[in-house]
Motif scaffolding. Sequence first.
Motif, PDB file in Angstrom:
ATOM      1  N   VAL A  64      -8.711   6.211 -42.819  1.00  0.00           N
ATOM      2  CA  VAL A  64      -8.360   6.771 -44.109  1.00  0.00           C
ATOM      3  C   VAL A  64      -9.505   6.478 -45.075  1.00  0.00           C
ATOM      4  O   VAL A  64     -10.178   5.455 -44.952  1.00  0.00           O
ATOM      5  N   GLN A  65      -9.740   7.399 -45.995  1.00  0.00           N
ATOM      6  CA  GLN A  65     -10.746   7.174 -47.035  1.00  0.00           C
ATOM      7  C   GLN A  65     -10.018   6.806 -48.310  1.00  0.00           C
ATOM      8  O   GLN A  65      -9.121   7.526 -48.759  1.00  0.00           O
ATOM      9  N   ILE A  66     -10.447   5.697 -48.914  1.00  0.00           N
ATOM     10  CA  ILE A  66      -9.788   5.162 -50.094  1.00  0.00           C
ATOM     11  C   ILE A  66     -10.782   5.160 -51.250  1.00  0.00           C
ATOM     12  O   ILE A  66     -11.914   4.684 -51.092  1.00  0.00           O
ATOM     13  N   ASN A  67     -10.373   5.682 -52.393  1.00  0.00           N
ATOM     14  CA  ASN A  67     -11.237   5.699 -53.572  1.00  0.00           C
ATOM     15  C   ASN A  67     -11.355   4.299 -54.158  1.00  0.00           C
ATOM     16  O   ASN A  67     -10.355   3.632 -54.418  1.00  0.00           O
ATOM     17  N   TYR A  73     -16.263   4.891 -52.278  1.00  0.00           N
ATOM     18  CA  TYR A  73     -15.095   4.985 -51.424  1.00  0.00           C
ATOM     19  C   TYR A  73     -15.222   4.035 -50.245  1.00  0.00           C
ATOM     20  O   TYR A  73     -16.304   3.550 -49.918  1.00  0.00           O
ATOM     21  N   ARG A  75     -14.079   3.798 -46.197  1.00  0.00           N
ATOM     22  CA  ARG A  75     -13.518   4.432 -44.998  1.00  0.00           C
ATOM     23  C   ARG A  75     -12.967   3.292 -44.153  1.00  0.00           C
ATOM     24  O   ARG A  75     -13.706   2.425 -43.713  1.00  0.00           O
ATOM     25  N   SER A  97       2.539   5.601 -41.305  1.00  0.00           N
ATOM     26  CA  SER A  97       2.324   6.075 -42.678  1.00  0.00           C
ATOM     27  C   SER A  97       2.547   4.979 -43.714  1.00  0.00           C
ATOM     28  O   SER A  97       1.849   4.926 -44.726  1.00  0.00           O
ATOM     29  N   LEU A 100      -0.672   2.861 -43.791  1.00  0.00           N
ATOM     30  CA  LEU A 100      -1.770   3.522 -44.500  1.00  0.00           C
ATOM     31  C   LEU A 100      -1.521   3.520 -46.004  1.00  0.00           C
ATOM     32  O   LEU A 100      -2.444   3.292 -46.803  1.00  0.00           O
ATOM     33  N   ASP A 101      -0.279   3.733 -46.401  1.00  0.00           N
ATOM     34  CA  ASP A 101       0.071   3.688 -47.818  1.00  0.00           C
ATOM     35  C   ASP A 101      -0.165   2.289 -48.396  1.00  0.00           C
ATOM     36  O   ASP A 101      -0.688   2.143 -49.506  1.00  0.00           O
ATOM     37  N   ILE A 104      -3.877   1.720 -48.899  1.00  0.00           N
ATOM     38  CA  ILE A 104      -4.341   2.411 -50.108  1.00  0.00           C
ATOM     39  C   ILE A 104      -3.960   1.605 -51.349  1.00  0.00           C
ATOM     40  O   ILE A 104      -4.766   1.440 -52.269  1.00  0.00           O
ATOM     41  N   ASP A 105      -2.739   1.082 -51.374  1.00  0.00           N
ATOM     42  CA  ASP A 105      -2.292   0.263 -52.508  1.00  0.00           C
ATOM     43  C   ASP A 105      -3.172  -0.972 -52.690  1.00  0.00           C
ATOM     44  O   ASP A 105      -3.506  -1.344 -53.810  1.00  0.00           O
ATOM     45  N   SER A 108      -7.361   0.417 -53.282  1.00  0.00           N
ATOM     46  CA  SER A 108      -7.720   1.417 -54.302  1.00  0.00           C
ATOM     47  C   SER A 108      -8.183   0.784 -55.601  1.00  0.00           C
ATOM     48  O   SER A 108      -7.608  -0.191 -56.073  1.00  0.00           O
TER      49      SER A 108
END
Length: 151
Positions: A64-67, A73, A75, A97, A100-101, A104-105, A108
């Motif tokens: 996943v790519q995360i800002n 970013y 990866r 999922s 991955l969520d 991201i939390d 990010s």
Amino acid sequence: MTTTTAAPPEEKAAAPKKSRKKLIIIIAVVLLLGGGGGYWFVLKPKGAEDGPPEPGTVVPLDHVQINLAEGHYLRLGLSLQLTADAGGEGHGEFDGSKALDAAIDVFSGRSVAEVAKEGQRAKLKLELVHLLEERYHGDVMDVYFTEFVTE
């Protein structure tokens, strides 16, 4: 004339009160021990004696790519170490999922320096593992970074 000394009525009444107090204390101790024993053998949580969970399968997830902060970013590739008794051990059955969520939390908006620093990355990984343990109700016991690229 002989005199007999009789104990005053107050002393006679005091003796039974002490033995009643002693009896009540003994009964209370027996009830407490019985309640504690009942809890230990009947109501004790089942996970308390099991010890650490046994490792099960490792499930790789898509990267996943995360800002990150300032237009950068990350990866990130993850694999999850499931416990041996985790449900849905097959790769197709496990839903990654939530993992991955959670990643991201955690990552990010952080700076590149923050995620690239060795000690800080370990802290972020530990934070991610705790989130995954909560979200998967103990079925995930560890996470492995299979890809970690910042730009």
